[in-house]
Structure formats: C-alpha cells, structure tokens
Design an enzyme around this catalytic site. Structure first.
Site, short mmCIF file in Angstrom:
data_model
loop_
_atom_site.label_atom_id
_atom_site.label_comp_id
_atom_site.label_asym_id
_atom_site.label_seq_id
_atom_site.Cartn_x
_atom_site.Cartn_y
_atom_site.Cartn_z
N GLU A 19 -11.77 8.62 5.90
CA GLU A 19 -12.84 8.81 6.76
C GLU A 19 -13.99 9.62 7.51
O GLU A 19 -14.09 10.53 8.86
CB GLU A 19 -11.58 10.36 7.70
CG GLU A 19 -9.95 9.80 7.87
CD GLU A 19 -9.53 8.49 8.02
OE1 GLU A 19 -10.08 8.00 9.23
OE2 GLU A 19 -8.23 8.57 8.24
N GLN A 54 -15.98 7.65 9.06
CA GLN A 54 -15.67 7.94 10.71
C GLN A 54 -16.31 8.92 11.98
O GLN A 54 -17.62 9.04 12.89
CB GLN A 54 -15.58 6.91 11.43
CG GLN A 54 -14.38 6.85 11.81
CD GLN A 54 -13.15 6.62 10.69
OE1 GLN A 54 -13.43 6.07 9.47
NE2 GLN A 54 -12.03 7.23 10.89
N CYS A 76 -5.18 -8.55 15.65
CA CYS A 76 -6.31 -9.85 15.57
C CYS A 76 -7.41 -9.71 16.22
O CYS A 76 -7.29 -8.83 17.73
CB CYS A 76 -5.26 -11.01 15.35
SG CYS A 76 -5.04 -11.46 16.23
N CYS A 114 -1.28 -7.90 12.61
CA CYS A 114 -1.90 -8.30 13.90
C CYS A 114 0.25 -7.73 14.41
O CYS A 114 0.35 -8.36 14.17
CB CYS A 114 -1.91 -9.08 14.90
SG CYS A 114 -1.78 -9.12 16.43
N GLY A 135 -12.38 -1.20 7.49
CA GLY A 135 -11.16 -1.91 8.78
C GLY A 135 -10.96 -1.50 9.65
O GLY A 135 -11.29 -0.26 9.43
N ALA A 176 -4.72 -0.88 7.14
CA ALA A 176 -5.21 -1.80 6.78
C ALA A 176 -5.12 -1.57 5.17
O ALA A 176 -5.49 -1.88 4.34
CB ALA A 176 -6.97 -2.14 6.62
#
Length: 185
Positions: A84, A86, A177, A139, A7, A11
């Site tokens: 993490e 990524q 968003c 958002c 996400g 999030a």
C-alpha cells in the site's frame, strides 16, 4: 533491485508481494514486510490480500516517521517489502530506491486513485524501479481486464470532491475496464 507491483484494487498486488517475499524466505533470505497503520481492513498486524492470504508485517505510520523506520529497519534485511505504498509520502520512493542498492525491495500499491489520477508515491517508485509489474483485475461489469478502480457511494460513482483516501474493500470499490470506468463528475 527494486520491483514495483501496481494495478487497480482486486488485481492481486498484495498476493504477488507475499508470493515473492515467501520465495526469498524459503531460500533463506532475511525479509521484513511493512504496511501502513491505516490499512486495517482484513488484519491489523499482517499484510492481508482480498483472497485471505496473510503475512506478518511491521505496522507503521504512513508519514515521514514511517519512511524513516523503513529506511533504518530495512537496511538490516536482505529483502524489504512495503504494501500500500500509495498511502505513504513521496519520500518513500527515494528510500526504496536507496534500499535497493544491495538488497531486494518489493513495493505494491495502486497506481491510480478513484479519480483516475496517479498516486505520486507510486509513480515515483515506478520511475526508480528495475522492474514494474502491472496487474489488471476483472471488470465487475463486463469481465474484461480492469485497469481502473471505481469508488461507489450507494452504488453510484463517487463525486470528484470525495476524499482521496477512503479505506475499504468490495463494499466501496469495484474494478473497472477503461470502457466502464466513470470519470467522477
């Protein structure tokens, strides 16, 4: 079993990772949690969520050596968690996939960068996953579900040519968003 939690920023990915690991620890399972050394936002030696929740972690370099540490140390535990993801090389996804044979593996990370492009390691881990948990944030502009991370520089969306990796929190990023996310120019 491989569970991948994805996400945008804010999030609750790390919160969910910690929640899942704690459940296994309460049930008597041996668990180990890893985090990349470059993530020092809230605590240098613990996995830490934006809401202040923390869990002890092994801090490792986000490179091939770090992937080997996860592979070797993880093999000694019932539950292996990596936050993490990524930030790690794509080889991590293969290591997590292998470790998932015979143990519970929980990984959390951003699925998209600030440009709206997939992180390769996260995308590959998602492909191998037995279960993908896709979380949304709220958002910052309208309060609807946010699936994107907007990087800001002086309150303005960062340009596309900005470095892909910039460690930060709510001073540098907002959850947005699809409607309010600005594709970097």
């Amino acid at each position: 079993m491989l569970v991948v939690i994805v996400g945008p920023m804010f999030a609750g990915k790390t919160t969910e990772l910690i929640r899942r690991v704690e459940r296994y620890v309460i049930a008597g399972r041996r668990a180990i949690v890893f985090k990349p050394s470059l993530d020092v936002r809230y605590d240098a030696s613990k996995v830490a969520a934006h809401n202040g929740l923390k869990f002890d972690a092994f801090v490792i370099p986000p490179d091939k050596d770090g992937v080997e540490i996860i592979r070797k140390m993880g093999a000694e535990y019932d539950v292996v968690a990596v936050d993490e993801i990524q930030f790690f090389p794509v080889d991590l996804a293969d290591a997590l996939n292998q470790l998932a044979n015979g143990r519970i593996v929980i990984a959390a990370g951003l699925n998209l960068d600030f440009r709206g492009e997939p992180f390769e390691t996260t995308a590959r881990a998602m492909a191998f996953a037995d279960r993908v948990i896709s979380l949304s944030a709220v958002c910052k502009l309208c309060g609807k579900p946010a699936t994107r991370t907007q990087r800001l520089i002086n309150g303005v969306p960062a340009p596309r040519h900005s470095p892909r990796i910039l460690i930060g929190g709510n001073e540098s990023y907002e959850a947005r968003c699809r409607r309010h996310y600005v594709i970097p120019p």
